[in-house]
Design a protein around this motif. Structure first.
Motif, PDB file in Angstrom:
ATOM      1  N   MET A 136       4.720  -3.884   5.398  1.00  0.00           N
ATOM      2  CA  MET A 136       3.644  -3.183   6.098  1.00  0.00           C
ATOM      3  C   MET A 136       3.408  -3.746   7.490  1.00  0.00           C
ATOM      4  SD  MET A 136       0.840  -2.664   3.030  1.00  0.00           S
ATOM      5  CE  MET A 136       0.634  -4.434   2.736  1.00  0.00           C
ATOM      6  N   GLY A 166      -2.602   4.083   4.021  1.00  0.00           N
ATOM      7  CA  GLY A 166      -2.400   2.672   4.276  1.00  0.00           C
ATOM      8  C   GLY A 166      -3.145   1.815   3.278  1.00  0.00           C
ATOM      9  N   ASN A 167      -2.818   0.535   3.284  1.00  0.00           N
ATOM     10  CA  ASN A 167      -3.360  -0.453   2.349  1.00  0.00           C
ATOM     11  C   ASN A 167      -4.581  -1.130   2.973  1.00  0.00           C
ATOM     12  OD1 ASN A 167      -3.748  -2.988   0.952  1.00  0.00           O
ATOM     13  ND2 ASN A 167      -1.671  -2.836   0.147  1.00  0.00           N
ATOM     14  N   ARG A 193       3.090   1.765   4.322  1.00  0.00           N
ATOM     15  CA  ARG A 193       3.808   1.076   5.388  1.00  0.00           C
ATOM     16  C   ARG A 193       2.849   0.475   6.411  1.00  0.00           C
ATOM     17  NH1 ARG A 193       8.859   5.116   6.911  1.00  0.00           N
ATOM     18  NH2 ARG A 193       9.799   5.220   4.821  1.00  0.00           N
ATOM     19  N   TRP A 194       1.556   0.692   6.212  1.00  0.00           N
ATOM     20  CA  TRP A 194       0.548   0.202   7.143  1.00  0.00           C
ATOM     21  C   TRP A 194      -0.547  -0.523   6.378  1.00  0.00           C
ATOM     22  CZ3 TRP A 194       1.710   0.716  12.202  1.00  0.00           C
ATOM     23  CH2 TRP A 194       2.714   1.643  12.525  1.00  0.00           C
ATOM     24  N   PHE A 195      -1.122  -1.522   7.037  1.00  0.00           N
ATOM     25  CA  PHE A 195      -2.164  -2.344   6.420  1.00  0.00           C
ATOM     26  C   PHE A 195      -3.284  -2.572   7.424  1.00  0.00           C
ATOM     27  CE2 PHE A 195      -3.913  -6.679   5.939  1.00  0.00           C
ATOM     28  CZ  PHE A 195      -4.569  -6.505   4.741  1.00  0.00           C
ATOM     29  N   SER A 244      -0.747  -1.799  -3.044  1.00  0.00           N
ATOM     30  CA  SER A 244       0.522  -1.134  -2.746  1.00  0.00           C
ATOM     31  C   SER A 244       1.097  -0.479  -3.997  1.00  0.00           C
ATOM     32  CB  SER A 244       1.519  -2.132  -2.160  1.00  0.00           C
ATOM     33  OG  SER A 244       1.168  -2.495  -0.837  1.00  0.00           O
TER      34      SER A 244
END
Length: 278
Positions: A206, A147-148, A184-186, A172
């Motif tokens: 995200m 994730g970011n 796809r997640w933050f 990203s």
């Protein structure tokens, strides 16, 4: 290593502001104070062993679900609060690690996860990825989710919209280069969310993921205390927050070796988040 030290110093300067709490405008949430990897003052002692862990400031409802592996989700909705728990059947939990990758600690965590055939989620900082792309390649090979966590771990609620986008977008891009696909997640540094973070995150594809159980491992409370916090907070749908960078994470490494087999023996399934393809 010089870049890693610079990152740690910057986080220490920001941590004081985060501890006060970041108050956003309409649509903003209170800060989850657990996501502070380093602090400029001596940390308060952790709660006594065997005492139930009180979750961070979030009190949200389960929002996550699952899609088929490899499915391409549509653009996620713009939320007004981060996802805290995961939905699903049975005794399922998520283990998440923030701030890496760090060659001193991340490989040991990956080794332990591999030993027990468990997948986890790593919220990475772009400038750390830039120096350690090989660790993201390994995460991809072993089935972990990346994730970011922004480029340089700033307090986003104090930045302009343009700066927030830059922090997210650059991360990203480097994650896609090293991992093979964009995140796809933050997760916002320090758990500090506001309307801009939700909007920009959605624009970049995200979903915002917070946590249920905060190990507070950044305070280096002792390996046993970290283990107790995870085991006391274990429950279906729980998301556990730990760190694999941003300071001395040797206690986090040792704690994982202790609590992971205990969770598995207790019947928990440790997995990764998947978005609903809707």
């Amino acid at each position: 290593m010089q870049k890693d030290q610079s990152l740690t110093r910057r986080r220490a300067l920001l941590a004081g502001a985060a501890a006060v709490g970041a108050v956003g405008t309409a649509g903003a949430l209170a800060v989850g104070l657990g996501d502070g990897p380093t602090r400029p003052v001596a940390p308060a002692p952790g709660p006594p062993a065997h005492r139930p862990l009180r979750p961070s400031a979030y009190r949200l409802q389960p929002l996550t679900g699952y899609d088929a592996p490899g499915a391409t989700p549509r653009r996620p909705p713009v939320r007004s609060e981060p996802i805290l728990r995961m939905s699903g059947r049975g005794r399922t939990m998520l283990l998440t690690f923030d701030d890496g990758p760090d060659p001193r600690y991340t490989p040991d965590i990956l080794d332990t996860l591999a030993k027990y055939d468990v997948r986890a989620t790593f919220f990475v900082c772009g400038e750390m990825v830039d120096y350690h792309k090989d660790l993201l390649s390994r995460m991809a090979d072993e089935g972990h989710v990346v994730g970011n966590h922004t480029w340089s771990h700033p307090l986003l609620t104090g930045l302009t919209r343009r700066r927030i986008r830059s922090e997210m977008e650059r991360t990203s891009e480097v994650v896609e280069q090293a991992y093979g696909e964009p995140p796809r997640w933050f997760r916002a540094p320090y758990g500090a969310w506001n309307r801009a973070t939700f909007q920009l995150g959605a624009e970049l594809g995200m979903e915002p993921l917070a946590w249920t159980v905060d190990t507070l491992d950044w305070t280096t409370p002792g390996t046993g205390t970290i283990v107790d916090r995870v085991e006391d907070g274990a429950a279906p749908g729980v998301v556990v927050l730990s760190h694999d960078a941003g300071g001395d994470r040797s206690q986090s490494v040792r704690a994982l070796r202790a609590y992971l087999p205990e969770l598995l023996d207790s019947g928990y399934h440790l997995t990764v988040p998947r978005r609903r393809n809707v």
